[in-house]
Design a protein around this motif. Structure first.
Motif, PDB file in Angstrom:
ATOM      1  N   LEU A   1       0.788  -0.850  -0.074  1.00 44.79           N
ATOM      2  CA  LEU A   1      -0.104   0.179   0.349  1.00 44.79           C
ATOM      3  C   LEU A   1       0.712   0.848  -0.064  1.00 44.79           C
ATOM      4  O   LEU A   1      -0.009   2.104   0.343  1.00 44.79           O
ATOM      5  CB  LEU A   1      -1.090   0.217   1.150  1.00 44.79           C
ATOM      6  CG  LEU A   1      -2.199  -1.198   1.876  1.00 44.79           C
ATOM      7  CD1 LEU A   1      -2.998  -1.193   1.988  1.00 44.79           C
ATOM      8  CD2 LEU A   1      -2.686  -1.294  -0.787  1.00 44.79           C
ATOM      9  N   ASP A   2       1.897   0.667  -0.578  1.00 44.33           N
ATOM     10  CA  ASP A   2       3.041   2.570  -0.707  1.00 44.33           C
ATOM     11  C   ASP A   2       2.381   3.354  -1.801  1.00 44.33           C
ATOM     12  O   ASP A   2       2.214   2.136  -2.974  1.00 44.33           O
ATOM     13  CB  ASP A   2       4.554   1.539  -1.198  1.00 44.33           C
ATOM     14  CG  ASP A   2       5.117   3.504  -1.082  1.00 44.33           C
ATOM     15  OD1 ASP A   2       4.580   4.855  -1.325  1.00 44.33           O
ATOM     16  OD2 ASP A   2       6.501   3.076  -1.056  1.00 44.33           O
ATOM     17  N   PRO A   3       1.840   4.431  -1.785  1.00 39.33           N
ATOM     18  CA  PRO A   3       1.372   4.940  -2.998  1.00 39.33           C
ATOM     19  C   PRO A   3       1.526   4.804  -4.692  1.00 39.33           C
ATOM     20  O   PRO A   3       1.085   4.867  -5.804  1.00 39.33           O
ATOM     21  CB  PRO A   3       0.640   6.165  -2.547  1.00 39.33           C
ATOM     22  CG  PRO A   3       0.963   5.957  -1.428  1.00 39.33           C
ATOM     23  CD  PRO A   3       2.229   4.838  -0.293  1.00 39.33           C
ATOM     24  N   GLU A   4       3.320   4.587  -4.182  1.00 37.80           N
ATOM     25  CA  GLU A   4       3.892   4.815  -5.839  1.00 37.80           C
ATOM     26  C   GLU A   4       3.788   2.923  -6.792  1.00 37.80           C
ATOM     27  O   GLU A   4       3.873   2.667  -7.378  1.00 37.80           O
ATOM     28  CB  GLU A   4       5.508   4.414  -5.376  1.00 37.80           C
ATOM     29  CG  GLU A   4       5.457   5.861  -4.752  1.00 37.80           C
ATOM     30  CD  GLU A   4       7.366   5.868  -4.828  1.00 37.80           C
ATOM     31  OE1 GLU A   4       7.967   4.979  -4.634  1.00 37.80           O
ATOM     32  OE2 GLU A   4       8.036   7.492  -4.366  1.00 37.80           O
ATOM     33  N   SER A   5       2.953   1.663  -5.929  1.00 35.47           N
ATOM     34  CA  SER A   5       2.408   0.687  -5.922  1.00 35.47           C
ATOM     35  C   SER A   5       1.358   0.263  -6.413  1.00 35.47           C
ATOM     36  O   SER A   5       0.810  -0.620  -6.413  1.00 35.47           O
ATOM     37  CB  SER A   5       3.182  -0.446  -5.020  1.00 35.47           C
ATOM     38  OG  SER A   5       4.875  -0.497  -4.700  1.00 35.47           O
ATOM     39  N   ILE A   6       0.573   1.256  -5.876  1.00 32.94           N
ATOM     40  CA  ILE A   6      -1.111   1.441  -6.317  1.00 32.94           C
ATOM     41  C   ILE A   6      -1.687   1.676  -7.492  1.00 32.94           C
ATOM     42  O   ILE A   6      -1.398   3.428  -8.102  1.00 32.94           O
ATOM     43  CB  ILE A   6      -1.583   2.233  -4.806  1.00 32.94           C
ATOM     44  CG1 ILE A   6      -1.819   1.148  -3.903  1.00 32.94           C
ATOM     45  CG2 ILE A   6      -3.105   2.093  -5.225  1.00 32.94           C
ATOM     46  CD1 ILE A   6      -1.881   1.970  -2.697  1.00 32.94           C
ATOM     47  N   PRO A   7      -1.791   1.418  -8.568  1.00 33.85           N
ATOM     48  CA  PRO A   7      -2.479   1.689  -9.801  1.00 33.85           C
ATOM     49  C   PRO A   7      -3.948   2.571  -9.545  1.00 33.85           C
ATOM     50  O   PRO A   7      -4.461   2.584  -8.179  1.00 33.85           O
ATOM     51  CB  PRO A   7      -2.673   0.777 -10.372  1.00 33.85           C
ATOM     52  CG  PRO A   7      -1.893  -0.595 -10.211  1.00 33.85           C
ATOM     53  CD  PRO A   7      -2.010  -0.416  -7.860  1.00 33.85           C
ATOM     54  N   ASN A   8      -3.928   3.686 -10.561  1.00 32.66           N
ATOM     55  CA  ASN A   8      -5.491   4.455 -10.257  1.00 32.66           C
ATOM     56  C   ASN A   8      -6.834   3.090 -10.502  1.00 32.66           C
ATOM     57  O   ASN A   8      -7.138   3.671  -9.827  1.00 32.66           O
ATOM     58  CB  ASN A   8      -5.166   5.357 -11.212  1.00 32.66           C
ATOM     59  CG  ASN A   8      -4.084   6.426 -11.111  1.00 32.66           C
ATOM     60  OD1 ASN A   8      -4.330   7.262  -9.637  1.00 32.66           O
ATOM     61  ND2 ASN A   8      -3.574   6.139 -12.284  1.00 32.66           N
ATOM     62  N   SER A   9      -6.454   2.139 -11.097  1.00 29.53           N
ATOM     63  CA  SER A   9      -7.798   1.730 -11.174  1.00 29.53           C
ATOM     64  C   SER A   9      -7.451   0.255 -11.291  1.00 29.53           C
ATOM     65  O   SER A   9      -5.860  -0.253 -11.777  1.00 29.53           O
ATOM     66  CB  SER A   9      -8.482   1.846 -13.802  1.00 29.53           C
ATOM     67  OG  SER A   9      -7.228   1.885 -13.693  1.00 29.53           O
ATOM     68  N   ILE A  10      -8.395  -0.258 -11.929  1.00 32.04           N
ATOM     69  CA  ILE A  10      -8.107  -2.353 -12.038  1.00 32.04           C
ATOM     70  C   ILE A  10      -7.756  -2.494 -13.475  1.00 32.04           C
ATOM     71  O   ILE A  10      -8.886  -2.554 -14.089  1.00 32.04           O
ATOM     72  CB  ILE A  10      -9.467  -3.192 -11.236  1.00 32.04           C
ATOM     73  CG1 ILE A  10      -9.531  -2.618 -10.354  1.00 32.04           C
ATOM     74  CG2 ILE A  10      -9.170  -3.966 -11.393  1.00 32.04           C
ATOM     75  CD1 ILE A  10     -11.094  -2.732  -9.714  1.00 32.04           C
ATOM     76  N   GLY A  11      -6.352  -2.691 -13.542  1.00 33.38           N
ATOM     77  CA  GLY A  11      -6.123  -2.858 -15.010  1.00 33.38           C
ATOM     78  C   GLY A  11      -5.242  -3.976 -15.229  1.00 33.38           C
ATOM     79  O   GLY A  11      -5.075  -4.012 -16.028  1.00 33.38           O
TER      80      GLY A  11
END
Length: 644
Positions: A633-643
């Motif tokens: 859950l580091d924001p750098e590792s979280i995409p914007n969407s379910i891709g």
């Protein structure tokens, strides 16, 4: 270029987005001054190609000295071999006033239809001067979106089957993918540094503290609850557990909020594939005197009986390991069916469809949500075809099979509520784990709360820009239609505030925050740890062979080995979880498509990005001292969407 005006046209980077048609435009300023028809054509140049930005100089438009450009009107004819056209945006640079004016479009342009776009194109429906055009576009969007749902025309083109073949060809044990393993330790030797790195957690599968940590910081960290009383169906006694309680009593552990439970009763009587068995276990956990969570009892089925004993860490060591494997097999079924596929992919697809059907492209809430809907329908279609179909990956590798997975999703989704399950704080409160002093080491909760607060703060400030009263909210017919349609079918995202009527700004913020959080943070937490937890099967087996133990008779290592997946299934699990754990899109806040052009809203986007950077550093600092690191859950590792 010496022209007084430059018109920039960005054609979308989509299949068939470019056009050979003739395009014309009219500019209008704030004073109502309008140009004549301006043909957009660069001599001897192929304009309007997909993914290109074309520049058209316009000099001294009919001797007008336009001021701030307030709106544009443009259209195309039906000429040329390829007349389809998708426009991302049009910019007008007025060099007379040294300002560039933005007109977001994001539309397929129909032939001979005039499109009027206001500067920044952001307004609530009741304040839009072009209500007829807006209504027409919404009607067209509803029809077109049903088509888009089935078409592979989204920006993502993920060929799972081809990717699987490529990874399998690279695997160092491709020639050994049949038969059984000789020992569980043999499996460790198949990993390499490149395509199949050793899972982070391959060495913890025998350890009770590690098993406890799987409830707190793994791919399925949303089930554990505070235990306030021992349920009658769990046949534990004080005397039975006394050697494990470190001098505490059960009641003192309950009073001190140190006793926790995971009850997978939803799996009871699940219809599995032929020959497979699915447990519906209950597990009791204790925070020990070292503040570590560890299991103290597991019952593999719901109803106690002589053939369904309570297993304990003091039982035969091999037997206890096998029992934990059967528990994790059930946990993985819940995870894949509900935590991952049901509660992120499929519920959000319903909300994505609903948003596109009811919110105009000009609506500020649509612009806020759109980056988080990208790729979703395309990836869901692909996943359902290749993973959940009859004979697909789920049928091959999971005890429940595709039929059981779908049945479990049907059961679970009926009870999902946007205002509880989709609201992190309400979900934690419902499970009794919202207090940060309760349940130490709950890294999922501690990191997710930072992100949830940031998303709520961002959406709250954004909503404030466009809604100044409850009357404004009530008068927004598109927003109310969006909420009403979401509430019609719970399978597509039920539990909307006030039964589908948004009354306050908080109502809007709760809905929007749920969608953004689920499409980004919830999905990241459920999806990206999969390789490291699933690719070494004893750690968290999605397949278990044979029959769960019914007595406390000791078992040997060969018995444990026979419960595990064959080599070919192991390889398939490794490949698919590796593919699913890859991140192919941009990080949260760094949007693939920027739908927002309003300067006041853009300021909020910038503030959101800065807050995410701070959170990223906080999580990195936390992981420096954590025994079990949790960087998913580091924001750098979280995409914007379910891709994916």
């Amino acid at each position: 270029m010496k022209a007084d005006y430059l018109i920039y046209v960005g054609t979308g980077d989509k299949k068939n987005a470019g056009t050979d048609a003739n395009v014309k435009i009219i500019l209008e300023d704030e004073e109502g001054q309008r140009t004549g028809e301006i043909e957009l054509d660069n001599f001897l140049k192929n304009d309007f190609e997909a993914g290109k930005l074309d520049v058209f100089p316009v000099d001294k438009i009919v001797n007008l000295r336009l001021g701030n450009i307030a709106k544009i009107e443009f259209w195309r004819d039906n000429s040329g071999a390829g007349s389809h056209w998708f426009v991302d945006r049009i910019l007008v640079e007025n060099r007379l006033v040294n300002t560039t004016f933005a007109f977001p479009v994001f539309r397929w342009i129909q032939p001979n239809r005039h499109y009027i776009i206001n500067h920044l194109d952001t307004s609530l429906p009741q304040f839009d001067t072009y209500r007829e055009q807006r209504a027409f576009e919404l009607a067209e969007k509803k029809k077109a979106y049903e088509y888009t749902q089935k078409a592979p025309g989204m920006p993502v083109q993920w060929d799972l089957l081809k990717s699987k073949i490529n990874l399998k060809a690279k695997s160092k044990f491709v020639a050994l993918t049949s038969g059984r393993w000789n020992t569980l330790d043999d499996l460790i030797n198949v990993y390499d540094k490149n395509d199949f790195p050793p899972p982070k957690h391959a060495n913890g599968w025998k350890d009770d503290v590690y098993f406890g940590n799987q409830r707190l910081a793994s791919q399925n960290s949303t089930l554990i609850k505070l235990c306030t009383s021992i349920p009658e169906k769990l046949a534990v006694t004080e005397d039975m557990l006394k050697p494990l309680l470190e001098g505490n009593s059960l009641q003192s552990l309950i009073d001190d909020k140190r006793l926790f439970i995971v009850d997978l009763d939803i799996l009871e009587d699940l219809d599995c594939k032929d020959g497979a068995i699915m447990c519906s276990p209950i597990a009791l956990f204790m925070v020990d005197n070292k503040k570590q969570l560890r299991p103290i009892a597991i019952q593999l089925f719901q109803q106690p009986g002589t053939d369904n004993p309570v297993f304990l860490p003091t039982d035969d060591p091999n037997l206890w390991i096998v029992v934990k494997m059967w528990f994790n097999n059930a946990d993985s079924t819940y995870h894949q069916s509900l935590t991952h596929l049901g509660y992120t992919h499929l519920i959000m697809e319903g909300i994505c469809i609903c948003g596109n059907r009811n919110l105009s492209l000009s609506h500020p809430i649509f612009k806020l949500l759109a980056p988080h809907f990208l790729f979703l329908i395309a990836i869901n279609n692909r996943a359902l075809q290749l993973l959940v179909s009859v004979g697909g990956w789920v049928d091959k590798t999971m005890n429940c099979g595709a039929k059981g997975l779908v049945n479990l999703m049907t059961k679970g989704v009926k009870n999902w509520s946007m205002v509880i399950d989709g609201n992190l704080k309400e979900d934690l409160k419902k499970r009794g784990v919202d207090d940060p002093n309760v349940l130490p080491g709950y890294h999922y909760r501690d990191d997710a709360l930072l992100l949830y607060d940031a998303i709520q703060n961002y959406t709250s400030k954004y909503v404030d820009l466009y809604y100044d009263s409850e009357e404004t909210i009530a008068g927004d017919d598109e927003l109310q239609s969006f909420a009403k349609e979401m509430a019609l079918e719970i399978e597509k995202g039920g539990g909307v505030p006030n039964n589908g009527v948004l009354k306050t700004k908080k109502d809007i913020v709760d809905v929007v925050s749920c969608v953004i959080y689920t499409c980004s943070v919830s999905h990241a937490a459920a999806n990206f740890p999969q390789y490291h937890f699933y690719s070494f099967p004893p750690n968290c087996p999605v397949t278990m062979n044979g029959t769960p133990p019914k007595t406390k008779d000791p078992v040997d290592a060969d018995f444990m080995l026979k419960t595990q997946a064959d080599k070919d299934i192991t390889l398939d699990i490794m490949i698919v979880t590796k593919l699913l754990s890859n991140r192919g899109t941009q990080s949260l806040g760094d949007f693939e498509v920027q739908y927002i052009f309003d300067p006041n809203a853009l300021k909020l986007v910038s503030e959101f990005r800065q807050e995410l950077k701070k959170i990223s550093q906080t999580i990195k600092d936390r992981n420096k001292t954590r025994e079990f690191k949790y960087d998913y859950l580091d924001p750098e590792s979280i995409p914007n969407s379910i891709g994916i």
